[in-house]
Design a protein around this motif. Structure first.
Motif, mmCIF file in Angstrom:
data_model
loop_
_atom_site.group_PDB
_atom_site.id
_atom_site.type_symbol
_atom_site.label_atom_id
_atom_site.label_comp_id
_atom_site.label_asym_id
_atom_site.label_seq_id
_atom_site.Cartn_x
_atom_site.Cartn_y
_atom_site.Cartn_z
ATOM 1 N N PRO A 638 141.139 10.782 43.819
ATOM 2 C CA PRO A 638 142.149 11.604 44.506
ATOM 3 C C PRO A 638 142.197 13.050 44.015
ATOM 4 O O PRO A 638 142.347 13.974 44.815
ATOM 5 C CB PRO A 638 143.458 10.869 44.202
ATOM 6 C CG PRO A 638 143.053 9.464 43.929
ATOM 7 C CD PRO A 638 141.726 9.566 43.247
ATOM 8 N N LYS A 642 140.831 16.682 46.348
ATOM 9 C CA LYS A 642 141.622 17.875 46.620
ATOM 10 C C LYS A 642 140.815 19.147 46.391
ATOM 11 O O LYS A 642 141.057 20.177 47.028
ATOM 12 C CB LYS A 642 142.870 17.884 45.741
ATOM 13 C CG LYS A 642 143.860 16.782 46.083
ATOM 14 C CD LYS A 642 145.081 16.854 45.173
ATOM 15 C CE LYS A 642 146.083 15.748 45.523
ATOM 16 N NZ LYS A 642 147.273 15.780 44.646
ATOM 17 N N GLU A 643 139.866 19.083 45.478
ATOM 18 C CA GLU A 643 139.076 20.265 45.141
ATOM 19 C C GLU A 643 137.674 20.242 45.761
ATOM 20 O O GLU A 643 136.862 21.108 45.460
ATOM 21 C CB GLU A 643 138.949 20.368 43.618
ATOM 22 C CG GLU A 643 140.262 20.466 42.886
ATOM 23 C CD GLU A 643 141.002 21.755 43.212
ATOM 24 O OE1 GLU A 643 140.323 22.758 43.522
ATOM 25 O OE2 GLU A 643 142.242 21.752 43.169
#
Length: 902
Positions: A638, A642-643
């Motif tokens: 997770p 996001k990156e």
């Protein structure tokens, strides 16, 4: 006066011609011909007048006759000369035509073609006539039997009437007998009162009553059925939908059931009046009307089974019509037997056709239901983007329709069982296979975000010494992909894990390669360097697997100190036995439980060759490194997701900077050109529809489809810079596409030769062919023969076709016509699904995918093609999200170039 009297005066010429006509008739009698006589010509009249005027009498007519004769002779000579010249010309032309080579046989070919057409027509007429004769004989036989039965019945009635008349006569004689004393007849004759017929016994009375009751019932049932208007003429004039609704009405079903029971085609009303079997029999009988009235709507194709069903439906009506027209007369035994045989034959053929067609429809609808369930499983957890809410309504509507059809076709219980089984298999196949046992390393803790990068970069943290690289074998077989690849794959698949199977498949090769490299180093008197480099490499690998500051980290750091090992090697005090003993006690504390067997096998290895044991130790540590990296991915996925986009943008900018993306620009230009051509072909000059407009999304999807749905490997020049990380994926998809079209072409050819439905799924044969090499043609034929027997002629034809198709597979090319068509159908289908702009269009394309692919000859690979579509759609989303800025600049540059060119 005497001299005047002696003078003979000649009469005028016209009178002299009359007098001398009879005597000279032989000279004047000729055939009347405009071509052979000159009597009507101007010259003839002129010569006649001149001769008459010169000689002044009929005695000079011989001159005119002579002239006419000469003229006639000359004319005949000239005509004969013309005829001879014409005959000579004809002879010369005939000789030249005979001597000249025959360059054209068009007339002969036409004559042969006309003769063949005439023979075919005569053969067709003969077959039709034979069928008509057979039908006429059957009708004549039925008529003869009917007349014989009627004659017998009339004879019986006549005998009964004669007997009744005899009885009445006897009664009348007895009642009219006069008394003996009466000599004169009475004035009033006694009136005879006819008596009503009375049966001789109860059995005869019961027979009469039953006969009248049956006749009335037969009339009532037949009249009720005729009032429905169910004739072939009316069925053909009515639309297919109206006929279906009419035949499903209760009064039609009830009337038909009574009629079939009347003629003995069903049981008694009390036995099975409301049973499902009786209703099925009634619907089967009524289906004959639809089969003959609307065959185009009933049958999807015209095969042998369909033709046989139509023929048997015709025979059923030929046997049924005579019984329906004569309602009062009781049917004969031969008529009932003929009707029963025709009905049984039609019922058997209809059930066989329905089973085959229903099985195909069931498979297709099940595949559609499973495809919709797979879409829902992939989007149901997406709550932020509101994708699940967009898809939910469309998927539920389509699944409800499919469920109703499945229940109607297979029954409620069977349909629910089939759906549950199909969905379970689909979800099980799509779920990622988890490793057997616990894959969490024992020495691993929950890594923090700061520890993510070190855990994913074991290659960058390795020693820089060339000998150490040779020992680990990283140059020839990289242990782990780089960070950019890991982040890219994780963005596409949230459950991505580094695949350990390629490493285990080449286990022996890796061990042999490392062993040979180390052995060469020891033979070149560099053994001390190799031992120190090996110890340093193993030390850093093991330290990356444990948590810093823990007891294991301290133990590894102190026990595998590089300087200490170098001094031991230099002094000759280094012991391989102690080194391997230490590793045997250390590795069980670090590895995951799933690796216990391999670590135990390494500890029990008593090989005296230290080089081979070092190579096996290095291999086991590599497996532990992959397990540790996968555990890190599982725990931090997770955070990494996001990156993922920003990380890819930074990496791409560092690699290419401000350089122009030449390959991407060329790729986009090619995709734009193909999209414009396709839209122009579909529009036919009309640009009003929004679906036919060329947009950036359609151009991009066209480029993705061109990269994925093809046969040869992707060339480096054809791969855009933005999709460099997906080159291996595109090559894998192309290899799968080659397998799909080759196997589908073989199965489609076999189905056509064996006259099977192309929509039927031969999954077992396709699965067996998937792993076969393209060089083994007999194995492909054997896969088909494992279930279906092939006649020699069919096998020969199929072998030749398979050889040509497999040649395309070996050469990774598309030349066979069937392979071309199948590949184009896959490309069109994939592009249609990828270019769908709204959720409704995506759901509609997904729900009809099974039907489209099955009718196109690809029913065995519906699931695989759907998986390819899902994968390409995810690749497109990740790529456009990460490289959208670069794509905008490419589009802008292409637009400027086109504007400047114009």
């Amino acid at each position: 006066m005497s001299s005047d009297n002696d003078t003979v005066h000649a009469p005028p010429p016209h009178l002299a011609a009359r007098f001398y006509k009879s005597s000279n008739s032989s000279a004047y009698r000729r055939k009347s011909s405009a071509t052979s006589s000159r009597r009507n010509s101007l010259s003839s009249h002129h010569s006649s007048r001149s001769s008459r005027s010169a000689h002044g009498g009929p005695y000079s007519t011989h001159v005119a006759q002579h002239l006419r004769r000469a003229s006639i002779i000359e004319t005949r000579k000239a005509r004969l000369a013309d005829r001879a010249a014409h005959a000579e010309q004809v002879r010369l032309r005939a000789a030249m035509a005979k001597a000249a080579p025959r360059t054209s046989t068009t007339s002969e070919e036409r004559a042969i073609a006309a003769q063949q057409a005439r023979e075919r027509f005569l053969a067709q007429v003969a077959s039709n006539c034979a069928e008509e004769v057979k039908r006429a004989k059957r009708v004549a036989e039925d008529t003869r039997e009917k007349k014989a039965a009627e004659h017998l019945k009339l004879k019986e009635d006549m005998l009964e009437r004669l007997a009744e008349a005899e009885r009445r006569r006897l009664v009348l004689q007895q009642n009219q007998r006069r008394p003996r004393t009466a000599t004169l007849p009475s004035v009033e004759e006694k009136r005879v009162i006819p008596q009503a017929w009375k049966p001789r016994n109860d059995i005869e009375a019961a027979n009469v009553i039953q006969r009248a009751w049956r006749r009335a019932k037969r009339r009532r049932v037949g009249t009720e059925f005729l009032e429905l208007g169910l004739t072939l003429e009316n069925i053909q004039k009515t639309s297919f939908e109206e006929v279906g609704s009419l035949l499903s009405q209760d009064r039609v079903l009830e009337s038909t059931s009574k009629l079939l029971r009347l003629y003995g085609l069903q049981g008694d009303a009390g036995d099975a009046g409301d049973s499902a079997g009786e209703k099925a029999a009634v619907r089967t009988f009524l289906s004959a009307f639809i089969v003959l009235g609307h065959p185009a709507q009933v049958f999807s194709k015209e095969g042998e089974q369909e033709k046989d069903l139509i023929e048997k439906a015709k025979n059923l009506f030929l046997s049924f019509d005579p019984l329906l027209t004569s309602l009062l007369a009781s049917p004969s035994t031969s008529q009932l037997e003929s009707l029963s045989e025709a009905y049984a034959s039609f019922q058997t053929a209809f059930i066989a056709w329905k089973d085959r067609d229903s099985s195909v429809l069931l498979d297709t609808m099940l595949a559609q239901f499973v495809e919709l369930d797979a879409i829902w499983q992939s989007v149901k957890n997406d709550k932020d983007g509101h994708v699940a809410s967009d898809y939910r309504e469309g998927i539920q509507q389509n699944q409800t329709l499919l469920l109703v059809r499945l229940k109607r076709l297979a029954g409620t219980d069977r349909a629910m069982k089939m759906i549950k089984e199909a969905v379970r298999k689909s979800r099980k196949a799509s779920a990622r296979k988890k490793p057997v046992g616990d894959a969490r390393p024992r020495a691993a803790a929950h890594p923090t975000p700061d520890a993510i990068a070190p855990s994913l970069t074991p290659i960058e943290a390795s020693v820089s010494d060339a000998s150490a690289d040779a020992i680990t074998g990283r140059k020839s077989a990289p242990l782990l992909p780089d960070n950019r690849t890991i982040m890219h794959e994780l963005a596409i698949n949230k459950e991505y894990r580094i695949d350990i199977k390629p490493r285990t498949d080449m286990r022996e090769n890796v061990i042999r390669e490392v062993s040979e490299t180390m052995r060469q180093g020891f033979e070149s008197e560099l053994g001390d360097v190799f031992v120190v480099a090996m110890a340093e490499t193993i030390r850093e690998k093991l330290l990356s697997l444990v948590v810093p500051g823990k007891s294991l980290h301290t133990l590894i750091s102190e026990s595998l100190d590089t300087s200490m090992i170098a001094n031991q090697v230099k002094m000759g005090a280094f012991s391989y036995r102690q080194f391997f003993s230490f590793m045997s006690s250390l590795l069980p504390k670090i590895c995951a439980p799933v690796r216990d067997a391999e670590v135990k096998a390494l500890a029990e290895d008593q090989n005296e060759d230290p080089i081979e044991r070092l190579a096996r130790l290095n291999y086991v540590i590599d497996l532990l490194s992959i397990d540790h990296a996968n555990f890190s991915l599982q725990m931090n996925a997770p955070l990494l997701l996001k990156e993922a986009t920003s990380y890819e943008q930074r990496c791409f900018a560092n690699i290419f900077g401000d350089r122009p993306l030449i390959r991407t620009t060329q790729w986009w230009s090619r995709a734009k050109k193909r999209t414009e051509e396709e839209m122009a072909r579909r529009s036919n000059g009309s640009t009003s529809s929004s679906a036919l407009r060329v947009t950036a999304d359609k151009i991009y999807m066209q480029g993705i489809v061109d990269l994925a749905v093809a046969v040869p490997e992707v060339a480096e020049a054809d791969m855009p810079e933005t999709l460099d990380l997906d080159r291996a994926r595109m090559n894998r998809i192309r290899t799968d596409m080659l397998r799909m079209v080759v196997i589908s072409a073989i199965l489609l050819t076999a189905k056509n030769l064996m006259r099977r439905d192309v929509r039927s799924q031969w999954k077992e044969q396709a699965q067996r062919m998937w792993d076969l090499p393209f060089e083994d043609m007999q194995a492909f034929i054997g896969a088909i023969e494992s279930r279906y027997a092939l006649p020699p002629t069919t096998k020969t034809q199929l072998s030749g076709t398979i050889e040509r198709i497999l040649l395309d597979g070996r050469n990774r090319q598309v030349t066979h016509a069937v392979v071309k068509v199948l590949l184009q159908k896959i490309k069109t289908h994939v592009y249609t699904r990828l270019s769908a702009s709204s959720s409704e269009e995506r759901v509609k394309a997904a729900s009809t995918a099974s039907q489209v692919l099955s009718s196109g000859g690809l029913p065995e690979f519906v699931v695989q093609i759907g998986a390819v579509v899902d994968e390409l759609q995810k690749v497109a989303e990740v790529d456009r999200e990460a490289h959208g800025t670069w794509y905008d600049s490419v589009i802008e540059s292409i637009s400027k170039d086109e504007a400047g060119g114009v």
